[in-house]
Design an enzyme around this catalytic site. Structure first.
Site, PDB file in Angstrom:
ATOM      1  N   ASP A 391      -1.082  -8.515  -2.328  1.00  0.00           N
ATOM      2  CA  ASP A 391       0.376  -8.327  -2.211  1.00  0.00           C
ATOM      3  C   ASP A 391       0.879  -8.572  -0.792  1.00  0.00           C
ATOM      4  O   ASP A 391       1.969  -9.123  -0.603  1.00  0.00           O
ATOM      5  CB  ASP A 391       0.769  -6.891  -2.605  1.00  0.00           C
ATOM      6  CG  ASP A 391       0.588  -6.645  -4.092  1.00  0.00           C
ATOM      7  OD1 ASP A 391       0.348  -7.615  -4.825  1.00  0.00           O
ATOM      8  OD2 ASP A 391       0.675  -5.469  -4.512  1.00  0.00           O
TER       9      ASP A 391
HETATM   10  P1  NDP Z   1      -3.751  -5.483  -3.353  1.00  0.00           P
HETATM   11  O1  NDP Z   1      -3.983  -4.225  -4.100  1.00  0.00           O
HETATM   12  O2  NDP Z   1      -2.459  -6.157  -3.486  1.00  0.00           O
HETATM   13  O3  NDP Z   1      -4.884  -6.539  -3.732  1.00  0.00           O
HETATM   14  C1  NDP Z   1      -6.243  -6.208  -3.658  1.00  0.00           C
HETATM   15  C2  NDP Z   1      -7.047  -7.465  -3.942  1.00  0.00           C
HETATM   16  O4  NDP Z   1      -8.406  -7.162  -3.653  1.00  0.00           O
HETATM   17  C3  NDP Z   1      -6.983  -7.923  -5.380  1.00  0.00           C
HETATM   18  O5  NDP Z   1      -6.483  -9.226  -5.394  1.00  0.00           O
HETATM   19  C4  NDP Z   1      -8.429  -7.881  -5.888  1.00  0.00           C
HETATM   20  O6  NDP Z   1      -8.675  -9.095  -6.630  1.00  0.00           O
HETATM   21  C5  NDP Z   1      -9.223  -7.834  -4.584  1.00  0.00           C
HETATM   22  N1  NDP Z   1     -10.450  -7.033  -4.669  1.00  0.00           N
HETATM   23  C6  NDP Z   1     -10.633  -5.850  -5.265  1.00  0.00           C
HETATM   24  N2  NDP Z   1     -11.893  -5.425  -5.110  1.00  0.00           N
HETATM   25  C7  NDP Z   1     -12.535  -6.374  -4.402  1.00  0.00           C
HETATM   26  C8  NDP Z   1     -13.863  -6.522  -3.917  1.00  0.00           C
HETATM   27  N3  NDP Z   1     -14.815  -5.599  -4.152  1.00  0.00           N
HETATM   28  N4  NDP Z   1     -14.181  -7.622  -3.225  1.00  0.00           N
HETATM   29  C9  NDP Z   1     -13.239  -8.582  -2.982  1.00  0.00           C
HETATM   30  N5  NDP Z   1     -11.967  -8.503  -3.406  1.00  0.00           N
HETATM   31  C10 NDP Z   1     -11.618  -7.408  -4.113  1.00  0.00           C
HETATM   32  O7  NDP Z   1      -4.060  -5.145  -1.834  1.00  0.00           O
HETATM   33  P2  NDP Z   1      -3.181  -5.288  -0.522  1.00  0.00           P
HETATM   34  O8  NDP Z   1      -3.919  -4.525   0.515  1.00  0.00           O
HETATM   35  O9  NDP Z   1      -2.840  -6.719  -0.284  1.00  0.00           O
HETATM   36  O10 NDP Z   1      -1.815  -4.572  -0.858  1.00  0.00           O
HETATM   37  C11 NDP Z   1      -1.687  -3.159  -0.989  1.00  0.00           C
HETATM   38  C12 NDP Z   1      -0.778  -2.822  -2.153  1.00  0.00           C
HETATM   39  O11 NDP Z   1      -0.933  -1.448  -2.479  1.00  0.00           O
HETATM   40  C13 NDP Z   1       0.682  -3.053  -1.823  1.00  0.00           C
HETATM   41  O12 NDP Z   1       1.374  -3.481  -2.959  1.00  0.00           O
HETATM   42  C14 NDP Z   1       1.137  -1.648  -1.420  1.00  0.00           C
HETATM   43  O13 NDP Z   1       2.521  -1.466  -1.587  1.00  0.00           O
HETATM   44  C15 NDP Z   1       0.349  -0.812  -2.413  1.00  0.00           C
HETATM   45  N6  NDP Z   1       0.141   0.571  -1.985  1.00  0.00           N
HETATM   46  C16 NDP Z   1      -0.115   0.849  -0.666  1.00  0.00           C
HETATM   47  C17 NDP Z   1      -0.233   2.143  -0.241  1.00  0.00           C
HETATM   48  C18 NDP Z   1      -0.391   2.411   1.229  1.00  0.00           C
HETATM   49  O14 NDP Z   1      -0.006   3.487   1.675  1.00  0.00           O
HETATM   50  N7  NDP Z   1      -0.974   1.490   1.997  1.00  0.00           N
HETATM   51  C19 NDP Z   1      -0.160   3.278  -1.201  1.00  0.00           C
HETATM   52  C20 NDP Z   1       0.042   2.885  -2.581  1.00  0.00           C
HETATM   53  C21 NDP Z   1       0.186   1.569  -2.943  1.00  0.00           C
HETATM   54  P3  NDP Z   1      -9.909  -9.199  -7.633  1.00  0.00           P
HETATM   55  O15 NDP Z   1      -9.732  -8.105  -8.628  1.00  0.00           O
HETATM   56  O16 NDP Z   1      -9.792 -10.555  -8.215  1.00  0.00           O
HETATM   57  O17 NDP Z   1     -11.145  -9.030  -6.822  1.00  0.00           O
END
Ligand code: NDP
Length: 464
Positions: A391
């Site tokens: 994101d």
């Molecule tokens: P995202 O949650 O948007 O994306 C995480 C990505 O990591 C996914 O595309 C997933 O794809 C990949 N992923 C997951 N596990 C693994 C792994 N073991 N190895 C490699 N890749 C992996 O993360 P961002 O940090 O970009 O964004 C944070 C989001 O969370 C924002 O929307 C924010 O608003 C929200 N949020 C943030 C909070 C905060 O306080 N920081 C609190 C609550 C929500 P795949 O499954 O294909 O691997």
């Protein structure tokens, strides 16, 4: 005032000073551990003083049982919880904080109700009402946030027809409850009714907030838990609780403001923004093909680069790859590559999530660049390496008005000359939308767990 009372008051003042100094020191990574210890010491002093104040001493048994149970849960949670589940733990702690404030107000109300002829002050009525309303909203709102973070409830905005009207009516009924309390201040049935209605209100407030707005909700609930505790402090006339609650409430509001700025949202927009929008955000039906990179492809790109920016995200926390990024970065630095880490304020699942992880791997703090600092640098960067972020690098936030991320400032990783994405599959980010960055011509995806991919890339780099 007796000598004992004087000593207790002084010790409680000292504990409050400990909270303030501790909070101040938490503001910097170098002093945070010490700040945490000072805050904990303040809390220990406060607990001991509660024993000294307990009258009659038969209350000791109840206090001891409560401390034992709370400590067992606290120790278990602190030891067992995964780093990735930390936000859920924070949400749960906010929730139980709110519930504790409600219980304090309820108990005081029940105690006073035993002498119905007693006169209670308007301040007591207002603060008891406030701690019941805000405490119950915090409890159920936090449980709802917990469910969203854990994936039990859809992380998107959940809406139903007439939600705004229902919420408005509930709010008015709570105000009516306050007026009734002035007529019958010690009516415990009325008090329980207000508490239950507030609990329903908490669910209705958090359900319509979703996707990328969740960080704001969590910090807001954190602030609410402090405000509820502060009101409970007025109810039981505890200066320490008033001070501690005010500190949590104020710091939560500051954090909420920072989160709103990071998301380019106003608080009103977050809390009421989802009302009237479509129930489920548009799904991107046209999944574009992704170009797959092997670890050797990625290693070769990095080998030829002179400037690289790492963009960590939630996937880094899932795979616990912070030490692997550092190792890869060190190897690149040895060959003269300029390295930076771009840290988005809401990357991961809790405020400061990436800073904590990268600090754990002893990555120099000065290499961590925040959004404003780093965004202009992507254009002059050879490779942006996205490690489990989604994101926070989604370019549709800039241009696609139908995206739930629209308007949120993002890291301009798409402006780098090449982009390497480390992710496991086609999973979307927290907001549940596709990311066009991953299918750009200059992007390539190394599929797999980030930790394994990073060590494979490092291994291949050593053979070049
Ligand atoms: P995202 O949650 O948007 O994306 C995480 C990505 O990591 C996914 O595309 C997933 O794809 C990949 N992923 C997951 N596990 C693994 C792994 N073991 N190895 C490699 N890749 C992996 O993360 P961002 O940090 O970009 O964004 C944070 C989001 O969370 C924002 O929307 C924010 O608003 C929200 N949020 C943030 C909070 C905060 O306080 N920081 C609190 C609550 C929500 P795949 O499954 O294909 O691997």
């Amino acid at each position: 005032m007796s000598a004992l009372q004087f000593i207790v008051e002084m010790m409680l003042l000292l504990a409050s000073v400990g909270f303030i100094i501790g909070l101040r020191m938490l503001g910097s990574p170098t002093s945070a551990r010490m700040g945490n210890a000072i805050g904990a010491l303040g809390m220990l002093v406060a607990v001991i003083m509660s024993f000294v104040l307990a009258r009659p001493s038969s209350e000791y048994a109840g206090l001891l049982v409560a401390i034992l149970l709370g400590s067992l849960v606290g120790i278990y949670a602190a030891r067992k919880v995964e780093m990735t589940a930390m936000p859920q733990l924070v949400a749960a702690f906010n929730g139980v904080g709110g519930a504790a404030s409600v219980l304090v107000a309820v108990c005081e109300m029940m105690r006073l109700a035993q002498s119905p002829s007693l006169e209670v002050s308007p301040i007591f009525i207002c603060t008891a009402w406030f701690s019941a309303v805000v405490g119950a909203v915090t409890f159920t709102g936090s449980m709802c946030a917990y469910g969203k973070l854990e994936g039990w409830i859809s992380s998107r905005a959940v809406l139903f027809c007439g939600q705004r009207i229902v919420s408005g009516l509930i709010f008015l009924s709570l105000l009516a409850g306050l007026l009734l309390m002035f007529q019958e201040p010690l009516n415990t049935n009325l008090f329980w009714t207000i508490t239950i209605v507030s609990a329903i209100f908490g669910v209705l407030l958090v359900l319509p907030i979703g996707g990328a707005d969740m960080p704001v909700v969590i910090s807001l609930l954190n602030s609410y838990s402090g405000l509820a505790a502060m009101a409970a402090g007025f109810v039981v006339d505890s200066k320490l609780l008033i001070i501690a609650g005010a500190l949590v409430g104020a710091s939560g509001i500051i954090l909420t403001r920072l989160m709103c700025t990071a998301m380019n949202r106003s608080l009103m927009n977050v809390v009421f923004g989802a009302f009237g929008s479509s129930v489920i955000a548009q799904q991107n039906a046209d999944e574009k093909p992704l170009r797959e990179f092997t670890s050797m492809d990625a290693a070769m790109l990095l080998h030829d680069a002179s400037r690289v920016i790492f963009v960590p995200g939630y996937g880094l926390a899932v795979s616990q790859a912070q030490h692997n990024i550092r190792d890869l970065a060190n190897a690149l630095k040895e060959s003269g590559v300029d390295i930076r880490y771009a840290v988005h304020p809401v990357a991961g699942r809790m405020p400061g999530h990436m800073n904590v992880l990268l600090a754990e791997a002893d990555i120099p703090y000065e290499e961590l660049k925040d959004l404003e600092e780093v965004n202009g640098e992507f254009e002059n960067t050879d490779v942006a390496v996205i490690i489990g972020a989604n994101d926070v690098v989604n370019p549709s936030a800039r241009s696609d008005k139908s995206s739930p991320l629209y308007g949120m400032p993002i890291l301009n990783a798409d402006k780098a000359r090449s982009v390497i994405v480390l992710k496991r599959g086609r999973g979307t980010g927290f907001a549940g939308v596709e990311n066009p960055l991953f299918s750009l011509e200059r992007s390539g995806v190394v599929f797999g767990d980030a930790k394994k991919s990073l060590s494979a890339i490092l291994n291949d780099l050593k053979h070049l």
